[in-house]
Design a protein around this motif. Structure first.
Motif, short mmCIF file in Angstrom:
data_model
loop_
_atom_site.label_atom_id
_atom_site.label_comp_id
_atom_site.label_asym_id
_atom_site.label_seq_id
_atom_site.Cartn_x
_atom_site.Cartn_y
_atom_site.Cartn_z
N PHE A 224 0.85 -1.16 0.06
CA PHE A 224 -0.05 -0.03 0.17
C PHE A 224 0.90 1.33 0.04
CE2 PHE A 224 -1.74 3.27 2.69
CZ PHE A 224 -2.66 3.83 2.06
N GLU A 225 1.81 1.43 0.75
CA GLU A 225 2.93 2.56 0.72
C GLU A 225 3.52 2.88 -0.24
OE1 GLU A 225 1.71 1.21 4.77
OE2 GLU A 225 2.71 0.00 3.14
N GLN A 226 3.90 1.63 -0.84
CA GLN A 226 4.75 1.72 -2.12
C GLN A 226 3.77 2.29 -3.17
OE1 GLN A 226 6.08 -2.30 -2.44
NE2 GLN A 226 8.21 -1.65 -2.02
N LEU A 227 2.96 1.96 -3.21
CA LEU A 227 1.73 2.39 -4.17
C LEU A 227 1.37 3.93 -4.09
CD1 LEU A 227 0.26 1.64 -7.05
CD2 LEU A 227 -1.80 1.02 -5.55
N ARG A 228 1.06 4.07 -2.80
CA ARG A 228 0.73 5.42 -2.55
C ARG A 228 1.83 6.72 -2.97
NH1 ARG A 228 1.04 6.17 3.55
NH2 ARG A 228 3.32 6.22 2.85
N ASP A 229 3.03 6.04 -2.51
CA ASP A 229 4.18 6.97 -2.65
C ASP A 229 4.25 7.37 -4.18
OD1 ASP A 229 4.35 7.12 -0.29
OD2 ASP A 229 6.11 6.04 0.24
N ARG A 230 4.20 6.08 -4.80
CA ARG A 230 4.38 6.10 -6.26
C ARG A 230 3.35 7.17 -6.87
NH1 ARG A 230 6.67 2.46 -10.32
NH2 ARG A 230 5.52 2.68 -12.51
N TRP A 231 1.88 6.93 -6.61
CA TRP A 231 0.98 7.91 -7.15
C TRP A 231 1.21 9.35 -6.76
CZ3 TRP A 231 -2.54 6.94 -10.64
CH2 TRP A 231 -2.78 5.42 -11.07
N ALA A 232 1.72 9.44 -5.52
CA ALA A 232 1.84 10.76 -4.98
C ALA A 232 2.98 11.65 -5.51
CB ALA A 232 2.15 10.81 -3.36
N ALA A 233 3.69 10.94 -6.53
CA ALA A 233 4.70 11.65 -7.16
C ALA A 233 4.13 12.50 -8.30
CB ALA A 233 5.84 10.65 -7.62
N ILE A 235 0.25 13.28 -8.09
CA ILE A 235 -0.90 13.87 -7.86
C ILE A 235 -1.04 14.20 -6.46
CG2 ILE A 235 -2.14 12.65 -9.77
CD1 ILE A 235 -2.97 10.46 -7.52
N PRO A 236 -1.89 14.96 -5.85
CA PRO A 236 -1.84 15.51 -4.58
C PRO A 236 -1.78 14.12 -3.52
CG PRO A 236 -3.37 16.77 -5.70
CD PRO A 236 -2.98 15.48 -6.76
N LEU A 237 -1.15 14.13 -2.49
CA LEU A 237 -1.22 13.10 -1.50
C LEU A 237 -2.39 12.63 -1.14
CD1 LEU A 237 0.69 11.12 0.21
CD2 LEU A 237 0.54 12.86 1.91
N GLN A 238 -3.62 13.24 -0.80
CA GLN A 238 -4.88 12.81 -0.46
C GLN A 238 -5.53 11.85 -1.38
OE1 GLN A 238 -7.54 15.80 0.63
NE2 GLN A 238 -9.02 14.77 1.69
N PHE A 239 -5.30 12.37 -2.69
CA PHE A 239 -5.79 11.51 -3.75
C PHE A 239 -5.11 10.44 -3.82
CE2 PHE A 239 -7.25 11.13 -8.31
CZ PHE A 239 -8.47 10.88 -7.98
N ALA A 240 -3.73 10.51 -4.03
CA ALA A 240 -2.98 9.19 -4.02
C ALA A 240 -3.16 8.20 -2.88
CB ALA A 240 -1.62 9.55 -4.03
N THR A 241 -3.83 8.53 -1.63
CA THR A 241 -3.93 7.86 -0.48
C THR A 241 -5.32 6.96 -0.95
OG1 THR A 241 -2.59 9.05 0.98
CG2 THR A 241 -4.07 7.54 1.70
N MET A 242 -6.21 7.82 -1.36
CA MET A 242 -7.56 7.38 -1.75
C MET A 242 -7.31 6.14 -2.84
SD MET A 242 -11.08 9.34 -2.73
CE MET A 242 -10.84 9.13 -4.66
N LEU A 243 -6.62 6.39 -3.84
CA LEU A 243 -6.51 5.60 -5.10
C LEU A 243 -5.78 4.30 -4.28
CD1 LEU A 243 -5.12 7.73 -8.11
CD2 LEU A 243 -7.44 6.60 -7.73
N ALA A 244 -4.83 4.63 -3.57
CA ALA A 244 -4.07 3.12 -3.01
C ALA A 244 -5.02 2.30 -2.17
CB ALA A 244 -2.75 3.66 -2.26
N ASP A 245 -5.83 3.29 -1.38
CA ASP A 245 -6.82 2.56 -0.66
C ASP A 245 -7.78 1.83 -1.44
OD1 ASP A 245 -6.59 2.63 2.11
OD2 ASP A 245 -7.43 4.91 1.97
N LEU A 246 -8.13 2.15 -2.52
CA LEU A 246 -9.01 1.56 -3.64
C LEU A 246 -8.52 0.03 -3.81
CD1 LEU A 246 -10.60 4.09 -5.65
CD2 LEU A 246 -11.54 2.92 -3.78
N ASP A 247 -7.14 0.00 -4.23
CA ASP A 247 -6.25 -1.33 -4.44
C ASP A 247 -6.48 -1.94 -3.30
OD1 ASP A 247 -5.60 -0.50 -6.93
OD2 ASP A 247 -3.45 -1.25 -6.77
N ARG A 248 -6.31 -1.65 -2.16
CA ARG A 248 -6.60 -2.35 -0.92
C ARG A 248 -7.94 -3.18 -0.71
NH1 ARG A 248 -3.62 0.13 4.07
NH2 ARG A 248 -4.93 1.66 4.01
N THR A 249 -8.70 -2.49 -1.18
CA THR A 249 -10.07 -3.01 -1.17
C THR A 249 -10.36 -4.00 -2.25
OG1 THR A 249 -11.13 -1.54 -2.68
CG2 THR A 249 -11.05 -0.88 -0.35
#
Length: 282
Positions: A224-233, A235-249
């Protein structure tokens, strides 16, 4: 005024985007009048191009002029789309819009985060409405999307979804449902879960792309953290966190389902991922 009394005009927001472009084309092909809205008022064959920006309320009135129905694509990358969309929808209702069709997501229920807030309010604003809740788009693997780039650059699809499966859906099928929801005499007045005909893991997708393209592609698992950080490079961190959360679901099985909605609404079966991949390679 009924649909029979006057020709309807549909405002298609995001008319140059993945679903908006297809919705506009489908409406035009069916003989319907379209105002094609985009930030640059980009020309769309057979439609009246209008300038529209969610972040510029001054652009709304001109886009809504003469319109009685609207296809709504939320502002891209916003974790709080309701802040712009709800004022717009109030203005749309006052301007004479009767029917609204909202593009949401299978992952977000009414009252859920982001566009779920808009979904919750829509039935109270319009007597005729629908919320399209597609699963992940097959088009996420093409063009300049992150998955498409990693396939080309690394021969890999990178997710935090584990072996979880997704009912990937073709944007062509989403648009076909949207056109019916916008133009049928009776609006759906409900939310519609849209999927393809089968649920696939990202490993399954990689295997199909490998077979169809002849180029080896693998599914690489991230945390989850690796994907979030990859996205956050990007897009905004909040949106990146939401997208990574969707992968977790997805990993937890939330998207492991198919629906008969495309067949029921359009009268034809939804396209398969293999057919989509073959079309893209061709």
């Amino acid at each position: 005024m009924s649909t029979i009394d006057a020709p309807s005009v549909t405002l298609v927001i995001g008319a140059t985007g993945t679903t908006g472009g297809r919705v506009a084309a489908g409406l035009i092909a069916g003989g319907h009048r379209v105002k094609a809205a985009s930030r640059r008022a980009s020309p769309v064959a057979g439609a009246e191009a209008v300038r529209f920006d969610w972040n510029e309320p001054a652009s709304w009135a001109g886009a809504l002029d003469g319109v009685d129905r609207v296809y709504l694509v939320p502002p891209i990358g916003s974790s709080d789309p309701a802040s712009a969309m709800l004022p717009f929808l109030g203005q749309a209702r006052a301007a004479g819009v009767r029917r609204a069709v909202l593009l949401s997501s299978s992952a977000i229920p009414a009252g859920g985060p982001a566009v779920g807030q808009v979904h919750q309010e829509l039935p109270g604003l319009f007597e005729e409405w629908a919320v399209l809740r597609p699963s992940w788009f097959m088009q996420n693997f093409t063009g300049s999307t992150p998955h498409a780039r990693s396939i080309v650059e690394e021969g890999a699809i990178l997710t935090a979804s584990g072996d979880g499966r997704v009912g990937f859906v073709d944007a062509d099928d989403i648009a076909a449902v949207a056109v019916r929801a916008l133009t049928d005499p009776q609006a759906p007045n409900t939310d519609l879960i849209l999927t393809g005909p089968q649920a696939l893991s990202y490993g399954d997708v990689a295997a199909i792309i490998t077979e169809v393209s002849g180029r080896p592609v693998v599914h690489r698992q991230l945390t989850f953290e690796q994907l979030r950080d990859r996205w956050a490079a990007e897009i905004p961190l909040q949106f990146a966190t939401m997208l990574a959360d969707l992968d977790r679901t997805i990993a937890e099985g939330a998207e492991d389902r198919t629906s008969d909605t495309v067949q029921r609404v359009t009268g034809r079966p939804p396209g398969t991922f293999r057919a989509f991949a073959e079309r893209e390679v061709a």
